[in-house]
Design an enzyme around this catalytic site. Structure first.
Site, PDB file in Angstrom:
ATOM      1  N   LYS A   6       0.754  -1.326  -0.297  1.00  0.00           N
ATOM      2  CA  LYS A   6       0.280  -0.287  -0.175  1.00  0.00           C
ATOM      3  C   LYS A   6       0.720   1.149  -0.020  1.00  0.00           C
ATOM      4  O   LYS A   6       0.308   2.315  -0.798  1.00  0.00           O
ATOM      5  CB  LYS A   6      -0.850  -0.132   1.443  1.00  0.00           C
ATOM      6  CG  LYS A   6      -1.751  -1.123   0.859  1.00  0.00           C
ATOM      7  CD  LYS A   6      -3.184  -1.346   2.840  1.00  0.00           C
ATOM      8  CE  LYS A   6      -3.598  -2.705   1.895  1.00  0.00           C
ATOM      9  NZ  LYS A   6      -4.186  -2.990   2.872  1.00  0.00           N
ATOM     10  N   GLN A  41      -4.610  -1.569   9.372  1.00  0.00           N
ATOM     11  CA  GLN A  41      -4.625  -3.139   9.067  1.00  0.00           C
ATOM     12  C   GLN A  41      -5.313  -3.706   9.951  1.00  0.00           C
ATOM     13  O   GLN A  41      -4.940  -3.729  11.351  1.00  0.00           O
ATOM     14  CB  GLN A  41      -3.551  -3.472   8.943  1.00  0.00           C
ATOM     15  CG  GLN A  41      -2.954  -4.278   8.043  1.00  0.00           C
ATOM     16  CD  GLN A  41      -3.180  -4.414   6.790  1.00  0.00           C
ATOM     17  OE1 GLN A  41      -3.413  -3.356   6.075  1.00  0.00           O
ATOM     18  NE2 GLN A  41      -4.433  -5.587   5.820  1.00  0.00           N
ATOM     19  N   ASP A  44     -11.415   2.940   4.115  1.00  0.00           N
ATOM     20  CA  ASP A  44     -11.470   1.678   4.326  1.00  0.00           C
ATOM     21  C   ASP A  44     -13.063   0.675   3.781  1.00  0.00           C
ATOM     22  O   ASP A  44     -13.839  -0.163   4.127  1.00  0.00           O
ATOM     23  CB  ASP A  44     -11.038   1.082   5.982  1.00  0.00           C
ATOM     24  CG  ASP A  44      -9.817   0.020   5.160  1.00  0.00           C
ATOM     25  OD1 ASP A  44      -9.707  -0.287   4.656  1.00  0.00           O
ATOM     26  OD2 ASP A  44      -8.680   0.024   6.541  1.00  0.00           O
TER      27      ASP A  44
HETATM   28  N1  GUN Z   1      -6.846  -6.497   6.288  1.00  0.00           N
HETATM   29  C1  GUN Z   1      -7.361  -7.620   5.457  1.00  0.00           C
HETATM   30  N2  GUN Z   1      -7.671  -6.997   4.156  1.00  0.00           N
HETATM   31  C2  GUN Z   1      -8.232  -5.405   4.892  1.00  0.00           C
HETATM   32  C3  GUN Z   1      -8.329  -4.106   4.179  1.00  0.00           C
HETATM   33  O1  GUN Z   1      -9.188  -3.736   3.051  1.00  0.00           O
HETATM   34  N3  GUN Z   1      -8.282  -3.563   4.906  1.00  0.00           N
HETATM   35  C4  GUN Z   1      -8.070  -3.141   6.696  1.00  0.00           C
HETATM   36  N4  GUN Z   1      -7.990  -2.194   6.938  1.00  0.00           N
HETATM   37  N5  GUN Z   1      -7.457  -4.085   6.640  1.00  0.00           N
HETATM   38  C5  GUN Z   1      -7.523  -5.303   5.998  1.00  0.00           C
END
Ligand code: GUN
Length: 292
Positions: free
Chosen positions: A54, A98, A121
């Protein structure tokens, strides 16, 4: 023999990122540099890989990005303070914590502490409500948004289709079902899960299957109607002594036996995974645009 279409997430994601680059340039003319903060608590190896991808993609697009890595022993109050500071920081338009955090963290409380205008998100209750209300000012969770984009670019119509989503998480299953049933997509949606009675029979009804359960190769050939479209959201690490890393990645779908039956299928890796990151960049641009 049927040759399925392989839905190539890498090339579709690259096209989405090109669109993002154009928007970065347009925002730059207004003096705005989109900023994303990614917070990782603990040392989960898969999460470290995702967070690294990311922040790398942010750098490639010319975003301002901040990676905040906190020790596993970080307290709830310390994490909430980090989130509040990011809420108040004008250089940051998007905040992502995350998932999953360590067990002692109340994830729900952390999500609620994020300013919904920076919740790229789409996990905050305000954005969940906006998705249900089909209000485009909300943020759509990145993975289901990426699945919809893949279908759209492949020219696969969801109109009137029977869709089965396996998994009811707030990250994928529930928002995916809302997107498929929206007035734009018009699918007939079933949400199935680990307690569903006769999951294979439910799945066999589907024109479109979305597998998001996190169980390696759970969806077998006899679960899938010939000609169905299969979207595999799973990214599971399974032990493999023949690999240098000691593991290989596999989806929630038994690809080798299911693919020959499908009209289209996503590979793992290289299917939904790259789309998630691309849609996160799009959401961050939306936040930068809306916050100004
Ligand atoms: N863990 C797995 N997928 C995601 C996501 O799309 N966002 C976040 N914050 N954590 C994740």
């Amino acid at each position: 023999m049927n040759i399925p279409r392989i839905l190539d997430g890498k090339s579709v994601a690259a096209a989405v990122l090109d669109e993002c680059r154009a928007e970065v340039a347009a925002l730059a003319e207004k003096g705005i540099v989109p900023g994303l903060a990614v917070v990782l608590v603990g040392e989960d190896p898969a999460s470290q890989v995702y967070v690294g991808s990311k922040t790398r993609t942010c750098a490639e697009l010319g975003f301002h990005s901040r990676k905040i890595e906190l020790p596993a022993a970080t307290t709830q109050d310390e994490l909430l303070k980090v989130v509040r500071d990011l809420n108040a920081d004008p250089a940051i338009h998007g905040i992502l914590v995350q998932s999953p955090p360590p067990a002692h963290i109340d994830e729900e409380a952390v999500i609620r502490a994020i300013d919904p205008r920076k919740d790229v998100d789409g996990f905050h209750p305000e954005n969940v409500a906006k998705l249900a209300l089909e209000d485009p000012t909300g943020f759509v969770p990145c993975t289901p948004a990426g699945c919809m984009k893949l279908l759209e670019v492949a020219g696969i119509s969801t109109q009137g289709a029977e869709a089965v989503v396996i998994g009811r998480s707030m990250i994928v299953g529930k928002p995916m079902a809302l997107l498929l049933v929206s007035k734009k997509s018009n699918a007939t949606v079933t949400i199935a899960h680990s307690r569903s009675k006769d999951l294979p029979a439910i799945c066999r009804r589907a024109d479109i299957v979305v597998a998001a359960v996190g169980r390696p190769e759970m969806v077998k050939a006899d679960w899938v109607k010939p000609g169905a479209v299969v979207i595999d959201v799973g990214i599971n690490r399974v032990e493999d002594a023949s690999k240098k890393s000691g593991y290989r990645l596999t989806g929630d779908v038994a690809y080798a036996e299911v693919a020959p039956l499908c009209s289209a299928i996503t590979p793992v890796p290289g299917g939904v995974g790259p789309m998630t990151i691309a849609m996160l960049m799009k959401n961050t641009l939306q936040a930068a645009r809306q916050l100004g």
